[in-house]
Scaffold this motif. Structure first.
Motif, short mmCIF file in Angstrom:
data_model
loop_
_atom_site.label_atom_id
_atom_site.label_comp_id
_atom_site.label_asym_id
_atom_site.label_seq_id
_atom_site.Cartn_x
_atom_site.Cartn_y
_atom_site.Cartn_z
N ALA A 1 -0.25 2.09 1.52
CA ALA A 1 1.08 1.83 0.97
C ALA A 1 1.11 2.30 -0.48
O ALA A 1 0.16 2.06 -1.22
N PRO A 2 2.18 2.96 -0.91
CA PRO A 2 2.31 3.31 -2.33
C PRO A 2 2.37 2.04 -3.18
O PRO A 2 2.99 1.05 -2.77
N ILE A 3 1.70 2.05 -4.33
CA ILE A 3 1.77 0.90 -5.23
C ILE A 3 3.22 0.68 -5.65
O ILE A 3 3.95 1.63 -5.94
N HIS A 4 3.66 -0.58 -5.64
CA HIS A 4 5.01 -1.02 -5.98
C HIS A 4 6.03 -0.70 -4.88
O HIS A 4 7.23 -0.77 -5.10
N LYS A 5 5.53 -0.33 -3.69
CA LYS A 5 6.40 -0.17 -2.54
C LYS A 5 5.74 -0.83 -1.34
O LYS A 5 4.52 -0.95 -1.29
N ASN A 6 6.57 -1.25 -0.40
CA ASN A 6 6.02 -1.89 0.80
C ASN A 6 6.17 -0.99 2.02
O ASN A 6 6.29 -1.46 3.15
N ASP A 7 6.20 0.32 1.76
CA ASP A 7 6.38 1.29 2.83
C ASP A 7 5.02 1.62 3.45
O ASP A 7 4.26 2.43 2.92
N LEU A 8 4.70 0.98 4.55
CA LEU A 8 3.43 1.20 5.21
C LEU A 8 3.42 2.56 5.89
O LEU A 8 4.42 2.99 6.46
N PHE A 9 2.28 3.24 5.86
CA PHE A 9 2.13 4.45 6.66
C PHE A 9 0.68 4.57 7.12
O PHE A 9 -0.21 3.91 6.61
N MET B 1 0.50 10.17 -7.08
CA MET B 1 0.93 8.82 -6.68
C MET B 1 -0.31 7.97 -6.39
O MET B 1 -1.30 8.46 -5.88
N SER B 2 -0.19 6.69 -6.72
CA SER B 2 -1.28 5.75 -6.49
C SER B 2 -1.00 4.93 -5.23
O SER B 2 0.14 4.55 -4.96
N TYR B 3 -2.07 4.65 -4.47
CA TYR B 3 -1.91 3.97 -3.20
C TYR B 3 -2.80 2.72 -3.13
O TYR B 3 -3.79 2.59 -3.86
N ALA B 4 -2.44 1.86 -2.20
CA ALA B 4 -3.28 0.71 -1.85
C ALA B 4 -3.81 0.91 -0.44
O ALA B 4 -3.06 1.31 0.47
N LEU B 5 -5.09 0.68 -0.28
CA LEU B 5 -5.69 0.60 1.05
C LEU B 5 -5.65 -0.86 1.46
O LEU B 5 -6.18 -1.73 0.75
N ALA C 1 0.26 -5.37 0.87
CA ALA C 1 0.88 -4.37 0.01
C ALA C 1 1.55 -5.03 -1.19
O ALA C 1 1.44 -4.54 -2.33
N CYS C 2 2.24 -6.14 -0.96
CA CYS C 2 2.87 -6.89 -2.07
C CYS C 2 1.81 -7.35 -3.07
O CYS C 2 1.98 -7.22 -4.29
N TYR C 3 0.72 -7.88 -2.57
CA TYR C 3 -0.33 -8.40 -3.45
C TYR C 3 -1.03 -7.27 -4.19
O TYR C 3 -1.41 -7.41 -5.34
#
Length: 323
Positions: free
Chosen positions: A19-27, A1-5, A313-315
């Motif tokens: 957050a996973p790319i294409h999701k707005n699920d912050l962790f 899985m790909s993530y955004a920092l 995350a959206c951006y």
């Protein structure tokens, strides 16, 4: 899985998350006081060292900055960190998708992802048109402002600016006295001088002086004083909302934001019942012959804990998909 920092870097705190790319699920959301770190990269290094995600899995880095991002050297409006785009690129590597956006750009990108349950209406919201422009404004450490133009496809267009530094205009004798008091401190009085944590303290000090009392207390102390019914604190908070209404009304006159005005920042969400009972909407609509244009515009308080991170995350997802 790909993530955004992702990070929301403010004047007081730096908030990091994944957050996973294409999701707005912050962790793995963590908040670091900026004053505890020499620079941005010290804080980033600590966060990455504590992260459970391998940095190789991070495909995008999106940081929201409390200040202009289109300068050769990025400096924060309310803290002493500074760096360049090249510094960030060198730190993370050129293979990553990297974006530095204004913190209020991030908030603008968050609006379509926020659940309705996290938007508290102040006044009538029946005339809301989500296809129309929107304003975001937020008193916190400073005063941020952005204009959001919705798009049917792709990311919303966020019009940049530093609207928190517009001139403050008084509209009655009381406000004349407040501005005269502030002019002695700052010479030029801006909206941020009343619509921020420091601004709330300024209002308390100015109103106390009108009562013959020389006294200044902190914004948290004002909040406690409001709860105990202190008349100067109550008046200061109401005047805070009055000035907020005046500035919001001016924004609506500049761009007719039938998509709503969204109030964020660290102050107003703490006082949702107080703003509803205040003179905020009356002051917003007090625009003479333009009252009919301003009055139908819906206003909301954003109650989400991390809207800036959600916007990042959206951006990030948009960045990966379109570059």
């Amino acid at each position: 899985m790909s993530y955004a920092l992702i990070a929301d870097l403010g004047g007081t705190n730096a908030r990091f998350a994944l957050a996973p790319i294409h999701k707005n699920d912050l962790f793995e959301v963590k908040v670091y006081p900026c004053k505890d770190y020499l620079d941005l990269f010290s804080a980033v290094t600590e966060y990455l060292n504590q992260s459970s995600v391998d940095f190789e899995q991070v495909s995008a880095v999106v940081f929201a900055i409390a200040g202009p991002v289109n300068q050769p050297v990025i400096r924060f409006t309310n803290n002493n960190w500074q760096f360049t785009h090249e510094d960030v690129e060198n730190f993370f590597g050129k293979e990553k998708k990297i974006a530095l956006i204004n913190d209020y750009d991030a908030l603008g990108h968050s609006l379509d992802a926020l659940p309705k349950s996290e938007l508290a209406a102040v006044g009538d919201s029946s005339k809301l048109d989500l296809n129309a422009p929107r304003w975001v404004i937020g008193p916190g450490t400073g005063l941020g402002v952005s204009c959001v133009v919705p798009q049917k496809e792709g990311a919303n267009i966020i019009l940049p600016g530093e609207g928190g530094h517009v001139d403050l205009s008084p509209c009655n004798d009381l406000e004349d006295d407040i501005v005269k008091f502030l002019r002695k401190k700052y010479q030029r009085v801006s909206a941020e001088h009343v619509l921020s944590g420091r601004g709330l303290e300024n209002l308390y000090e100015a109103l106390a002086l009108r009562e013959g009392v020389e006294k200044r207390i902190t914004a948290p102390q004002i909040g406690k004083a409001v709860s105990s019914g202190d008349p100067i604190a109550v008046a200061a908070l109401n005047q805070f909302f009055v000035f907020l209404g005046r500035v919001v009304g001016d924004l609506v006159l500049s761009v007719e934001s039938r998509g709503g005005v969204y109030i964020t920042g660290g102050i107003v969400p703490r006082y949702i019942e107080e703003i509803r009972k205040s003179d905020f909407r009356d002051a917003m609509q007090d625009k003479g012959p333009m009252k009919g244009l301003v009055s139908p515009i819906p206003t909301f308080v954003v109650m989400s804990e991390y809207p800036g991170l959600i916007g990042c995350a959206c951006y990030a997802s948009y960045l990966v998909s379109n570059t």
